[in-house]
Scaffold this motif. Structure first.
Motif, short mmCIF file in Angstrom:
data_model
loop_
_atom_site.label_atom_id
_atom_site.label_comp_id
_atom_site.label_asym_id
_atom_site.label_seq_id
_atom_site.Cartn_x
_atom_site.Cartn_y
_atom_site.Cartn_z
N UNK A 44 38.90 45.66 36.75
CA UNK A 44 38.81 47.10 36.98
C UNK A 44 38.04 47.46 38.24
N UNK A 45 37.19 46.59 38.76
CA UNK A 45 36.49 46.91 40.00
C UNK A 45 37.26 46.43 41.22
N UNK A 46 37.97 45.32 41.11
CA UNK A 46 38.67 44.75 42.26
C UNK A 46 40.11 45.19 42.38
N UNK A 47 40.61 45.90 41.35
CA UNK A 47 41.98 46.39 41.35
C UNK A 47 42.98 45.26 41.52
N UNK A 48 42.70 44.14 40.91
CA UNK A 48 43.59 42.99 40.94
C UNK A 48 43.43 42.21 39.66
N UNK A 49 43.50 40.89 39.74
CA UNK A 49 43.38 40.04 38.55
C UNK A 49 42.38 38.92 38.78
N UNK A 50 41.68 38.58 37.71
CA UNK A 50 40.87 37.37 37.71
C UNK A 50 41.38 36.44 36.61
N UNK A 51 40.91 35.23 36.61
CA UNK A 51 41.35 34.22 35.65
C UNK A 51 40.68 34.44 34.30
N UNK A 52 41.48 34.42 33.25
CA UNK A 52 40.98 34.52 31.88
C UNK A 52 41.55 33.37 31.05
#
Length: 242
Positions: A181-189
């Motif tokens: 939600x802060x980077x407006x992209x995706x991180x690994x989960x």
């Protein structure tokens, strides 16, 4: 025109009512960091009286969003599952930013953006940059709605003293994108990302300040950024299909 009585979809009104109170939102976002917290600490985070916090915790328990350890001498609450944290992350992604008027609030927001826990994995600039680095080096490959660990990628991680989780041991995804939600992209989960955060924490690459969801990269961690292929912390969006 179809009336509300004829609507046969999910009851989203219940979700809306649960998140309609700022104190409940503060409690849920505090628990989104993956820690199990005492009622008194959650009352402080929500800036409400302990009795008011107990009321909100009971409603969240009834909804199945949070659980507590009934066997522990001191009751602590936590999110019921990683999926609840993902719901909160998705909602935060589309929500407008809350106004911040103090220097302390601005610093806290920037700390969350730089690096934070999203349940049990890394998020924020650090999490997105790590995901980009793993994709760029072909440690991971984007495959639709999930990431695939390549054969060389598994050895790449083991060369960095990583203990890899076994695939398929439970219903939780091994590696997948999670909206940031802060980077407006995706991180690994997923379980792989949880193992990476455990590895980084145990080796002192990141530390978690007391009573905070944010993470701080240590001097040893900054050295590891290069070893993991992160030349700089990037704010560029990362999509699963990129």
């Amino acid at each position: 025109m179809t009336s509300g009585r004829d609507y046969a979809g999910p009851d989203l009104v219940i979700i809306g009512s649960l998140l309609s109170d700022p104190a409940r939102v503060a409690i849920m976002m505090a628990l989104a960091g993956g820690e199990a917290l005492r009622p008194g600490e959650l009352a402080k985070r929500a800036a409400v009286a302990p009795s008011t916090a107990s009321f909100h915790l009971a409603k969240l328990m009834d909804a199945g969003w949070i659980v507590h350890d009934q066997q522990a001498a001191i009751r602590r609450y936590k999110l019921a599952s990683p999926e609840v944290a993902e719901i909160l992350e998705h909602l935060a992604y589309v929500a407008p930013p809350a106004p911040v008027s103090s220097l302390r609030g601005h610093q806290a927001r920037e700390a969350l953006r730089e690096a934070r826990c999203c349940y049990d994995h890394m998020a924020g600039t650090l999490g997105v940059s790590l995901t980009q680095a793993l994709l760029r080096q072909d440690v991971l490959r984007a495959c639709g709605d999930h990431f695939q660990l390549t054969a060389d990628g598994g050895q790449w991680l083991r060369n960095r003293a990583m203990s890899l989780p076994e695939p398929g041991v439970d219903k939780r995804a091994f590696a997948r994108p999670c909206l940031d939600w802060t980077e407006r992209g995706c991180h690994l989960a997923g379980r792989l990302s949880a193992a990476i955060l455990t590895h980084w924490t145990e080796h002192g690459y990141v530390i978690r300040p007391e009573k905070a969801r944010s993470l701080r990269v240590t001097s040893a961690g900054h050295e590891q950024l290069i070893a993991w292929g992160i030349t700089k912390l990037s704010h560029e969006p990362t999509a699963a299909g990129s």
